[in-house]
Design a protein around this motif. Sequence first.
Motif, PDB file in Angstrom:
ATOM      1  N   VAL A   1       0.857  -1.183   0.000  1.00 37.60           N
ATOM      2  CA  VAL A   1       0.000   0.000   0.000  1.00 37.60           C
ATOM      3  C   VAL A   1       0.893   1.233   0.000  1.00 37.60           C
ATOM      4  N   ASP A   2       0.645   2.177  -0.927  1.00 40.21           N
ATOM      5  CA  ASP A   2       1.515   3.358  -0.963  1.00 40.21           C
ATOM      6  C   ASP A   2       0.950   4.477  -0.082  1.00 40.21           C
ATOM      7  N   GLU A   3       1.645   5.627  -0.076  1.00 35.59           N
ATOM      8  CA  GLU A   3       1.285   6.687   0.862  1.00 35.59           C
ATOM      9  C   GLU A   3      -0.114   7.256   0.613  1.00 35.59           C
ATOM     10  N   ASN A   4      -0.654   7.028  -0.606  1.00 33.56           N
ATOM     11  CA  ASN A   4      -2.000   7.515  -0.897  1.00 33.56           C
ATOM     12  C   ASN A   4      -3.085   6.462  -0.697  1.00 33.56           C
ATOM     13  N   GLY A   5      -2.690   5.306  -0.157  1.00 36.75           N
ATOM     14  CA  GLY A   5      -3.676   4.241   0.031  1.00 36.75           C
ATOM     15  C   GLY A   5      -3.877   3.400  -1.214  1.00 36.75           C
TER      16      GLY A   5
ATOM     17  N   MET B   1     -22.134  -0.512   5.482  1.00 36.19           N
ATOM     18  CA  MET B   1     -23.558  -0.158   5.309  1.00 36.19           C
ATOM     19  C   MET B   1     -23.688   1.239   4.711  1.00 36.19           C
ATOM     20  N   LYS B   2     -22.856   2.169   5.196  1.00 30.09           N
ATOM     21  CA  LYS B   2     -22.880   3.521   4.621  1.00 30.09           C
ATOM     22  C   LYS B   2     -22.528   3.485   3.141  1.00 30.09           C
ATOM     23  N   LEU B   3     -21.454   2.756   2.836  1.00 31.45           N
ATOM     24  CA  LEU B   3     -20.993   2.688   1.442  1.00 31.45           C
ATOM     25  C   LEU B   3     -22.043   2.060   0.532  1.00 31.45           C
ATOM     26  N   LEU B   4     -22.773   1.090   1.086  1.00 35.08           N
ATOM     27  CA  LEU B   4     -23.732   0.337   0.271  1.00 35.08           C
ATOM     28  C   LEU B   4     -25.154   0.893   0.380  1.00 35.08           C
ATOM     29  N   LYS B   5     -25.333   1.958   1.228  1.00 37.29           N
ATOM     30  CA  LYS B   5     -26.701   2.441   1.514  1.00 37.29           C
ATOM     31  C   LYS B   5     -27.586   1.273   1.926  1.00 37.29           C
ATOM     32  N   LEU B   6     -27.055   0.454   2.806  1.00 39.31           N
ATOM     33  CA  LEU B   6     -27.732  -0.778   3.206  1.00 39.31           C
ATOM     34  C   LEU B   6     -28.047  -0.682   4.691  1.00 39.31           C
ATOM     35  N   GLU B   7     -29.257  -1.115   5.072  1.00 43.45           N
ATOM     36  CA  GLU B   7     -29.628  -1.130   6.484  1.00 43.45           C
ATOM     37  C   GLU B   7     -29.799  -2.579   6.930  1.00 43.45           C
ATOM     38  N   VAL B   8     -28.948  -3.057   7.810  1.00 40.52           N
ATOM     39  CA  VAL B   8     -29.168  -4.391   8.377  1.00 40.52           C
ATOM     40  C   VAL B   8     -28.988  -4.317   9.886  1.00 40.52           C
TER      41      VAL B   8
ATOM     42  N   ASN C   1      -7.702   0.332  -5.185  1.00 39.40           N
ATOM     43  CA  ASN C   1      -6.978   0.050  -6.430  1.00 39.40           C
ATOM     44  C   ASN C   1      -7.258   1.130  -7.469  1.00 39.40           C
ATOM     45  N   ASP C   2      -7.892   2.240  -6.998  1.00 46.56           N
ATOM     46  CA  ASP C   2      -8.320   3.317  -7.903  1.00 46.56           C
ATOM     47  C   ASP C   2      -8.480   4.555  -7.033  1.00 46.56           C
ATOM     48  N   GLU C   3      -7.662   5.568  -7.286  1.00 49.06           N
ATOM     49  CA  GLU C   3      -7.633   6.712  -6.365  1.00 49.06           C
ATOM     50  C   GLU C   3      -8.971   7.429  -6.264  1.00 49.06           C
ATOM     51  N   SER C   4      -9.805   7.294  -7.304  1.00 47.00           N
ATOM     52  CA  SER C   4     -11.083   8.007  -7.292  1.00 47.00           C
ATOM     53  C   SER C   4     -12.004   7.505  -6.178  1.00 47.00           C
ATOM     54  N   LEU C   5     -11.685   6.360  -5.580  1.00 50.86           N
ATOM     55  CA  LEU C   5     -12.537   5.828  -4.505  1.00 50.86           C
ATOM     56  C   LEU C   5     -12.273   6.480  -3.152  1.00 50.86           C
ATOM     57  N   VAL C   6     -11.101   7.124  -3.023  1.00 50.66           N
ATOM     58  CA  VAL C   6     -10.664   7.581  -1.704  1.00 50.66           C
ATOM     59  C   VAL C   6     -11.664   8.544  -1.069  1.00 50.66           C
ATOM     60  N   ALA C   7     -12.120   9.527  -1.843  1.00 47.21           N
ATOM     61  CA  ALA C   7     -13.022  10.547  -1.291  1.00 47.21           C
ATOM     62  C   ALA C   7     -14.284   9.896  -0.731  1.00 47.21           C
ATOM     63  N   GLU C   8     -14.883   9.035  -1.518  1.00 49.96           N
ATOM     64  CA  GLU C   8     -16.109   8.355  -1.090  1.00 49.96           C
ATOM     65  C   GLU C   8     -15.898   7.540   0.183  1.00 49.96           C
ATOM     66  N   LEU C   9     -14.771   6.863   0.244  1.00 52.62           N
ATOM     67  CA  LEU C   9     -14.497   6.045   1.426  1.00 52.62           C
ATOM     68  C   LEU C   9     -14.281   6.923   2.653  1.00 52.62           C
ATOM     69  N   LYS C  10     -13.542   8.022   2.464  1.00 48.94           N
ATOM     70  CA  LYS C  10     -13.297   8.930   3.598  1.00 48.94           C
ATOM     71  C   LYS C  10     -14.618   9.446   4.152  1.00 48.94           C
ATOM     72  N   GLU C  11     -15.534   9.771   3.251  1.00 45.08           N
ATOM     73  CA  GLU C  11     -16.842  10.268   3.670  1.00 45.08           C
ATOM     74  C   GLU C  11     -17.573   9.233   4.529  1.00 45.08           C
ATOM     75  N   ALA C  12     -17.335   7.969   4.230  1.00 43.53           N
ATOM     76  CA  ALA C  12     -17.995   6.908   4.994  1.00 43.53           C
ATOM     77  C   ALA C  12     -17.224   6.578   6.270  1.00 43.53           C
ATOM     78  N   GLY C  13     -16.154   7.344   6.542  1.00 40.46           N
ATOM     79  CA  GLY C  13     -15.447   7.157   7.805  1.00 40.46           C
ATOM     80  C   GLY C  13     -14.166   6.345   7.715  1.00 40.46           C
ATOM     81  N   VAL C  14     -13.775   5.975   6.507  1.00 40.30           N
ATOM     82  CA  VAL C  14     -12.545   5.194   6.354  1.00 40.30           C
ATOM     83  C   VAL C  14     -11.330   6.105   6.458  1.00 40.30           C
ATOM     84  N   LYS C  15     -10.310   5.667   7.167  1.00 35.10           N
ATOM     85  CA  LYS C  15      -9.090   6.459   7.280  1.00 35.10           C
ATOM     86  C   LYS C  15      -8.018   5.904   6.346  1.00 35.10           C
TER      87      LYS C  15
END
Lengths: 259, 259, 259, 259
Positions: free
Chosen positions: A64-68, D212-219, D145-159
């Motif tokens: 994993v690189d510095e940008n994830g 669940m946040k990422l998937l808009k899923l309620e379980v 595996n794709d930098e465009s995912l980072v923003a969405e994941l951060k919004e869901a609380g991923v560090k």
Amino acid sequence: MMDRVDIRYLRRPEEVGLESPVMIEGLPGIGHVGKLVADHLVKVLEVEKVVELYSHHFPPQVMVDENGMIKLPKNEVYAYKSDGDSPDLLILVGDYQSISNEGHFELANAYLKIAKDFGVSRIYTLGGYGVGKLIEEPYVIGAVNDESLVAELKEAGVKFENGEPAGGIIGAAGLIIGFAMLEGIPSACLMGTTSGYMVDPKSAKVVLEVLMKLLKLEVSTEDLEERAKEMEKLIAQIKEMQEAQTVQFKSDEDLAYFR
Amino acid sequence: MMDRVDIRYLRRPEEVGLESPVMIEGLPGIGHVGKLVADHLVKVLEVEKVVELYSHHFPPQVMVDENGMIKLPKNEVYAYKSDGDSPDLLILVGDYQSISNEGHFELANAYLKIAKDFGVSRIYTLGGYGVGKLIEEPYVIGAVNDESLVAELKEAGVKFENGEPAGGIIGAAGLIIGFAMLEGIPSACLMGTTSGYMVDPKSAKVVLEVLMKLLKLEVSTEDLEERAKEMEKLIAQIKEMQEAQTVQFKSDEDLAYFR
Amino acid sequence: MMDRVDIRYLRRPEEVGLESPVMIEGLPGIGHVGKLVADHLVKVLEVEKVVELYSHHFPPQVMVDENGMIKLPKNEVYAYKSDGDSPDLLILVGDYQSISNEGHFELANAYLKIAKDFGVSRIYTLGGYGVGKLIEEPYVIGAVNDESLVAELKEAGVKFENGEPAGGIIGAAGLIIGFAMLEGIPSACLMGTTSGYMVDPKSAKVVLEVLMKLLKLEVSTEDLEERAKEMEKLIAQIKEMQEAQTVQFKSDEDLAYFR
Amino acid sequence: MMDRVDIRYLRRPEEVGLESPVMIEGLPGIGHVGKLVADHLVKVLEVEKVVELYSHHFPPQVMVDENGMIKLPKNEVYAYKSDGDSPDLLILVGDYQSISNEGHFELANAYLKIAKDFGVSRIYTLGGYGVGKLIEEPYVIGAVNDESLVAELKEAGVKFENGEPAGGIIGAAGLIIGFAMLEGIPSACLMGTTSGYMVDPKSAKVVLEVLMKLLKLEVSTEDLEERAKEMEKLIAQIKEMQEAQTVQFKSDEDLAYFR
């Protein structure tokens, strides 16, 4: 799908159009000497990545690189088109060698296939030769798959030391020139003497200098030099500490008479 | 490209024209007994190299000779055309056995393929039988894949010792005669008793003598004899040292009463 | 040539003409319980060897018998044509299991191929269940690949003990009934409880008795009984020694008060 | 016959009719975090088993359940057809990862084949990130595996923590998103921080919440919550014991002055 050994051409060899290039291999190994030299060439020359190679013989993980961003284990081949006296180059770099015995052979087959697809006329594999103690003045020892290369290498400063390395040359650096022998491609392994205890830019620098002579290539060695200087300081400190200890031992001995 | 098991005929078997040759195998093993005998035959007979065999099951490395030339791990087969009473020979020598379990089987398949391609009529595999102590008078024990061979072998001085070696015959020397059984080629393994602690030319000499009787072959054994004599001196020295130690132990014991 | 897994039919299944036979597997394993039972059946029943199986997954060696004849590692299948109430049998015996993980799966594929070629209607794999202490009254625990077998097995005296063996059933005895499940052949593993410390004919005898009930087969158990009696004597001796030691320990403890 | 990697579709992907499903992988690993989450989803959602996967790379054994029924090592894929805002799901669960290095690559190939056969549009692999000490407030770190995912994941609380995990992501969770990169399927690995010492439902709960946040899923998360509470009690007890020990050590130190 990823094949056991998966060669992915980013550009077709005939498109790249190298003329009888010389292949340089610098994968991880003793003192990372070969890797330091090959990575340096990729950095300072104007190169183009032409092949990515994946394999089931690399560790089953991603980094994993510095940008994830993740990185799959892979090796890479870069093409350099010369505009001067030096030949065109095909530089094999990467972070991995096979983690299984058989894998080393399958990967060497792949590296030779790439070499042949690009019409390689010669191969230099680069490595370190671990001698088990700190080396002040590293030099380069050689091994060849064709005796006619010896004179030329000696002229460039390479030493041939009566069957050294005694343990043979293990992994890609050895098998590539071995397989090249079967294919009739004259090739040599250039090994910088090194302690074997640490990454060794000083040894890498002497290998690079030999390589530049052999290739009639001029590149900046600044980066390696700087790292080599840092390392010399480190060695100096280690020596100082060792000497201090020796003195201590001696004075302990002296005192022993009085106990 | 190098195949997993890569048989390279330097000359076509029908060109070489051996007549129902006997195959002799002498690869590295216990006391290097088999290797010493087979290498000796290649040296003293007028032979021709007819096959080189490479494999992914050998160690992934190259060795370097005194001139800086590399050698890929390989085994070799030599042909000997007899002009006397002895049969033609096909002699399998080399520095390697498989480093994996499965590789032993794949290599045995290859050795049998070569045997069949040359129309081999019998196979003798050679080895050492390690007994764990110094042997003054080594002798040869046998194992066969066809009971009809026993009488002939006994006549040549081979002993059959009730299921020995108890641990079986491991690697090429065992599998080759096992695979030959499946192919209907009557074959035997000749094992010189040896300590198992060192390379043993004395044991090799007795194996060679038995083999010469079996093959109606006369070759000089001078080389092995000389090395055997050197070894006898070495054994004598070791024994002397052991006896000296035993005496020492005894006198230590005696002294113990006075402490 | 020997294939990785090499099935050699000595007679074609349709020639042998077994009618929906039951397959019995007894290869080496814990306490050699399964092997003792299957070898016993081959000895006391009028059987015919119908298959020999060689494999690169067996140890790379040959064994030597009392006459100096070698034996390649192989497993064997014997056919028994019933003339009574019992079903025809196909008995898998041998001295080897795979020495690699993957080999276990390839061999299980081969055993199932043989089973299907002979039209097997059911499979019993036999083994030992090591409990880590001496067992006075061994019994048989079962595992099935089809719940409908449980009642029948219980009637024959087989116990089902809540998920035992907890570590699963390793090797051929487990994989064969697992693979049989994929092929729709109802099958069970019968495991005699045993210490796991020694070859256990007493445990084998109880497995054989259960098997005879399941197969409506009457065979002499004399041989196993005799060996079981010898073993009981041995166990009695071991117990005596253990008790003697315990007494010794106790008296040591008593003495401790006086030191 | 069971292939080395044996994918068995219980229903054809086009029959199942998932629409650009998201694949979730939760196989055994650090703290069983990924497995707990994926198993939970299979339990609380209305799913259908669509694939069973067997492999020679799993352990060569069968397990036995409480009824004496055996289970072959296998992994499973479940399909979930969404009737709400969330995407359709394809959930990969099971008790096994490869026991060999090469097997990890062959299995990752199989998982990607299944993903592609079902038209998967994204993959989330789930795992634990072992930090070597008890974690009071676990959180989720990510790798993509794709930098465009980072923003969405951060919004869901991923560090995203500067190259963590430093040792890379080993096994299926890493290779699947690596292989997905080669296939152009944007994917991420979600790792719950955990001690690495025990199965960790508390860490699994935070991973599930992010998912669940990422998937808009309620379980319902009740099951994991309950297990997490039990675990918190356990942690509290461990801490108490540790503190008691620390106090003890301190008072020992105090006493040291008086000895």
